[in-house]
Write a protein that holds these residues in place. Sequence first.
Motif, PDB file in Angstrom:
ATOM      1  N   ALA A  84      41.684 -21.745  -8.494  1.00 40.02           N
ATOM      2  CA  ALA A  84      40.733 -20.956  -9.288  1.00 40.02           C
ATOM      3  C   ALA A  84      41.331 -19.605  -9.655  1.00 40.02           C
ATOM      4  CB  ALA A  84      39.436 -20.782  -8.517  1.00 40.02           C
ATOM      5  N   ALA A  85      42.008 -18.975  -8.698  1.00 35.22           N
ATOM      6  CA  ALA A  85      42.636 -17.678  -8.964  1.00 35.22           C
ATOM      7  C   ALA A  85      43.712 -17.804 -10.039  1.00 35.22           C
ATOM      8  CB  ALA A  85      43.229 -17.115  -7.673  1.00 35.22           C
ATOM      9  N   SER A  86      44.475 -18.878  -9.994  1.00 38.77           N
ATOM     10  CA  SER A  86      45.520 -19.102 -11.001  1.00 38.77           C
ATOM     11  C   SER A  86      44.916 -19.267 -12.388  1.00 38.77           C
ATOM     12  CB  SER A  86      46.345 -20.347 -10.644  1.00 38.77           C
ATOM     13  OG  SER A  86      47.069 -20.159  -9.450  1.00 38.77           O
ATOM     14  N   ILE A  87      43.811 -20.009 -12.462  1.00 41.68           N
ATOM     15  CA  ILE A  87      43.173 -20.258 -13.761  1.00 41.68           C
ATOM     16  C   ILE A  87      42.650 -18.962 -14.370  1.00 41.68           C
ATOM     17  CG2 ILE A  87      41.175 -21.354 -14.871  1.00 41.68           C
ATOM     18  CD1 ILE A  87      41.620 -23.706 -12.836  1.00 41.68           C
ATOM     19  N   ALA A  91      46.783 -19.136 -15.917  1.00 40.82           N
ATOM     20  CA  ALA A  91      47.641 -20.325 -15.790  1.00 40.82           C
ATOM     21  C   ALA A  91      47.160 -21.404 -16.757  1.00 40.82           C
ATOM     22  CB  ALA A  91      47.606 -20.847 -14.360  1.00 40.82           C
ATOM     23  N   PRO A  92      48.061 -22.019 -17.526  1.00 39.28           N
ATOM     24  CA  PRO A  92      47.651 -23.040 -18.497  1.00 39.28           C
ATOM     25  C   PRO A  92      47.239 -24.335 -17.803  1.00 39.28           C
ATOM     26  CG  PRO A  92      50.042 -22.840 -18.458  1.00 39.28           C
ATOM     27  CD  PRO A  92      49.512 -21.765 -17.556  1.00 39.28           C
ATOM     28  N   ALA A  93      46.010 -24.750 -18.011  1.00 38.67           N
ATOM     29  CA  ALA A  93      45.503 -25.997 -17.430  1.00 38.67           C
ATOM     30  C   ALA A  93      44.416 -26.537 -18.339  1.00 38.67           C
ATOM     31  CB  ALA A  93      44.966 -25.762 -16.026  1.00 38.67           C
ATOM     32  N   ASP A  94      44.202 -27.840 -18.267  1.00 36.86           N
ATOM     33  CA  ASP A  94      43.199 -28.502 -19.096  1.00 36.86           C
ATOM     34  C   ASP A  94      41.922 -28.826 -18.325  1.00 36.86           C
ATOM     35  OD1 ASP A  94      44.822 -28.791 -21.554  1.00 36.86           O
ATOM     36  OD2 ASP A  94      46.071 -30.066 -20.284  1.00 36.86           O
ATOM     37  N   THR A 106      34.075 -19.205  -9.397  1.00 35.92           N
ATOM     38  CA  THR A 106      35.095 -18.213  -9.729  1.00 35.92           C
ATOM     39  C   THR A 106      35.566 -18.386 -11.165  1.00 35.92           C
ATOM     40  OG1 THR A 106      35.867 -18.141  -7.428  1.00 35.92           O
ATOM     41  CG2 THR A 106      37.399 -17.345  -9.110  1.00 35.92           C
ATOM     42  N   VAL A 107      35.683 -19.628 -11.589  1.00 31.30           N
ATOM     43  CA  VAL A 107      36.154 -19.953 -12.937  1.00 31.30           C
ATOM     44  C   VAL A 107      35.039 -19.788 -13.968  1.00 31.30           C
ATOM     45  CG1 VAL A 107      37.071 -21.818 -14.386  1.00 31.30           C
ATOM     46  CG2 VAL A 107      37.966 -21.471 -12.072  1.00 31.30           C
ATOM     47  N   THR A 108      33.836 -20.272 -13.645  1.00 29.56           N
ATOM     48  CA  THR A 108      32.736 -20.174 -14.609  1.00 29.56           C
ATOM     49  C   THR A 108      32.318 -18.720 -14.826  1.00 29.56           C
ATOM     50  OG1 THR A 108      31.106 -20.575 -12.851  1.00 29.56           O
ATOM     51  CG2 THR A 108      31.875 -22.484 -14.106  1.00 29.56           C
ATOM     52  N   ASP A 109      32.371 -17.911 -13.783  1.00 25.59           N
ATOM     53  CA  ASP A 109      31.979 -16.501 -13.916  1.00 25.59           C
ATOM     54  C   ASP A 109      32.871 -15.741 -14.892  1.00 25.59           C
ATOM     55  OD1 ASP A 109      29.875 -16.808 -12.208  1.00 25.59           O
ATOM     56  OD2 ASP A 109      30.753 -15.741 -10.511  1.00 25.59           O
ATOM     57  N   LYS A 110      34.107 -16.202 -15.039  1.00 26.02           N
ATOM     58  CA  LYS A 110      35.053 -15.562 -15.960  1.00 26.02           C
ATOM     59  C   LYS A 110      35.034 -16.205 -17.346  1.00 26.02           C
ATOM     60  CE  LYS A 110      36.924 -12.502 -13.160  1.00 26.02           C
ATOM     61  NZ  LYS A 110      36.861 -11.044 -13.429  1.00 26.02           N
ATOM     62  N   GLY A 111      34.154 -17.178 -17.530  1.00 23.79           N
ATOM     63  CA  GLY A 111      34.075 -17.847 -18.827  1.00 23.79           C
ATOM     64  C   GLY A 111      35.214 -18.805 -19.095  1.00 23.79           C
ATOM     65  N   ASP A 112      35.895 -19.251 -18.033  1.00 20.39           N
ATOM     66  CA  ASP A 112      37.061 -20.123 -18.228  1.00 20.39           C
ATOM     67  C   ASP A 112      36.740 -21.613 -18.168  1.00 20.39           C
ATOM     68  OD1 ASP A 112      39.092 -18.192 -18.673  1.00 20.39           O
ATOM     69  OD2 ASP A 112      39.056 -17.674 -16.547  1.00 20.39           O
ATOM     70  N   ALA A 113      35.484 -21.966 -17.930  1.00 20.37           N
ATOM     71  CA  ALA A 113      35.081 -23.374 -17.964  1.00 20.37           C
ATOM     72  C   ALA A 113      34.378 -23.644 -19.283  1.00 20.37           C
ATOM     73  CB  ALA A 113      34.164 -23.699 -16.791  1.00 20.37           C
TER      74      ALA A 113
END
Length: 265
Positions: A84-87, A91-94, A106-113
């Motif tokens: 999650a920290a990497s994303i 970090a490039p991921a699909d 952690t990911v959704t709070d940053k808008g990355d999902a």
Amino acid sequence: MRLASGCTAVLLALSACSSSDSGASTASTAPATASGTTADVTGTVTVFAAASLKEAFTAIGTQFEAAHPGTKVVFNFAGSDALAASIVNGAPADVFAAASPATMKTVTDKGDAAGTPTTFVRNQLEIATVPGNPKHIASLQDLAQPGLKVVLCAKEVPCGAAAQKALAAGNVQVTPASYEQDVKAALTKVELQEADASLVYRTDVKSAAGKVDGVTFPESSSAINDYPIATLTHAPNSTGAQAFVALVESPDGQKVLTDAGFLSA
């Protein structure tokens, strides 16, 4: 003159019919395309997944590549918190598949999902012991025996958080010999007989059959982890990401996961 006019009218009518038939034929034979079809899925799909998913997701990745010739699934298996920290740090991921809602947050709070994550399986703890269980561990309370070498997952990773919940439910105090950064590292300590026991997922005990023994305990029902999965906002291969998640959630993907010991969501 009248005959010529009649012929001309007939020819024009025939021409019109021919033109109409041709148009209908063209429309009926035009190839249909749809986003997300097998033909649309190409390239590499990068999946960040909790370490406990390694065996099952590797098998699903093989299924995916067979269903979409020319594609490649690349996995990064590690502790969910580290992934999650990497994303969130770019970090490039699909795709991200976490071992707990807290690490997905952690990911959704940053808008990355991209969209709302869905829970696709659940997992439950088990005690892994050295083969033959020479220390005769039969319960969670036995982990507090003096002289017993126990390793746990770090408290910030999902397997560690679940272990703390289970120990609290059983009112058991354990001073571990070490805290490991993911569940596979904790399991490896027992496999190498560098520890007498560890609290890991039952899927890990199953995947290590012959290298460890498993002991179930009732307090594990107080610490069952939901596993959420999501495609990522900045996915380099969004079409591939959607197709991979669809396979994980399909009957074929679910069979692989339940065969590995996961609980249905």
